[in-house]
Design an enzyme around this catalytic site. Structure first.
Site, short mmCIF file in Angstrom:
data_model
loop_
_atom_site.label_atom_id
_atom_site.label_comp_id
_atom_site.label_asym_id
_atom_site.label_seq_id
_atom_site.Cartn_x
_atom_site.Cartn_y
_atom_site.Cartn_z
CE LYS A 1 42.60 34.06 40.82
NZ LYS A 1 43.56 32.95 40.69
CG HIS B 1 41.96 52.90 34.84
ND1 HIS B 1 42.12 53.92 33.94
CD2 HIS B 1 41.15 52.00 34.24
CE1 HIS B 1 41.44 53.64 32.83
NE2 HIS B 1 40.85 52.48 33.00
#
Length: 305
Positions: A138, A149
């Site tokens: 993915k 992050h």
């Protein structure tokens, strides 16, 4: 020149170690910033370069059972972290305003230290999010924002736990853990398969919950600037939390606009008739949307289906 730089680095490292809260020196990954920095740099390299290249000519793995177990385990872990933050301060003695760090060895202070450290460790466990993306190919999910992050959060939190393991500076940790309870519950249902899709109608509201999180964090920490007096021990942490909350509010707000107003986040995939068709949000949610042979996805301006 190099010897002088090396000497300065060693002096800085020695200062940091001396400044580290003595109550944390027996905790995993709290002895030095060097090891955690190496781990996070390795994560970035594996996620961005090594992992995708390793999977380039391999079939994506399903990992359905592993993902279900992982996601619901994260629900339990984050729920426990929220409980600990509430028990040792936020639900008992804290006034939710100018709450100072307690550097004593009282049961309450030590309990808050453990809760802060556990939140810090949970950020390393969350690196598995990216590993699952890599193994399932993915690649479109491994964005700059995602990697930034997941690597920046644990790195900054080492300093947060080291310098301010309690007080108003860890309010955002409790809120973040609460949001992750909801988020991983959604991901757990999504990974469980198509039969649970009817329970996933609230996907778009997860982004709204994230936005509310950043508003709460920013408003809470902004109190510092309007108080007549607040002797919080490490004020630079206050400024960093405020900037972090504001920055991620705008990043997630942009995601909301692109995904649910402009509809520009839907990939197009191969079809038998004309080569490509837009995938629906349901296909994206449960991971059944096919990808192009090179693992990449194209963006479509098709509105939400």
């Amino acid at each position: 020149m190099l010897r002088e730089i090396a000497s300065n680095v060693v002096q800085l490292h020695t200062y940091v170690i001396q400044r580290t809260d003595d109550r944390l020196k027996g905790y995993l990954l709290m002895h030095s910033p060097v090891l955690m920095t190496v781990i996070l740099l390795t994560y970035v390299i594996l996620s961005v370069y090594v992992g995708p290249r390793f999977m380039a000519n391999r079939k994506p793995l399903g990992l359905k059972t592993a993902m279900v177990i992982y996601n619901f385990s994260m629900v339990a872990l984050n729920g426990y972290i929220v409980h600990q933050f509430m028990v040792w301060g936020w639900g008992t003695t804290y006034n939710w305003r100018c709450d100072l760090c307690d550097f004593s060895n009282s049961p309450q202070a030590l309990g808050m230290v453990r809760a802060s450290w556990l939140f810090y460790i949970s950020k390393y466990i969350e690196l598995l999010d990216t590993i699952f993306f890599v193994l399932r190919k993915k690649h479109s999910q491994i964005t700059f924002l995602h990697v930034f992050h997941h690597s920046f959060m644990p790195w900054t939190w080492w300093w947060g736990v080291t310098l301010t393991p309690a007080g108003m500076g860890n309010f955002h940790a409790m809120v973040n853990a609460a949001v992750h309870v909801i988020m991983y519950f959604y991901y757990g249902l999504s990974a469980a398969g198509p039969r649970f899709q009817k329970y996933l109608w609230w996907k778009k509201y997860m982004t709204a919950i994230q936005l509310i999180q950043f508003i709460m964090v920013s408003v809470h920490i902004s109190q510092y600037y309007f108080m007549d007096k607040c002797d919080y021990q490490v004020p630079v942490w206050i400024h960093l939390i405020w900037m972090y909350g504001v920055l991620f509010f705008f990043l997630f707000a942009n995601f909301w606009v692109q995904a649910y107003i402009n509809g520009r986040r839907l990939p197009v995939v191969k079809s038998k008739e004309n080569g490509v068709t837009p995938a629906s949000f349901k296909e994206l949610e449960n991971g059944t949307a096919p990808y192009l042979p090179n693992g990449k996805v194209l963006l479509s301006k098709v509105k939400e289906i």
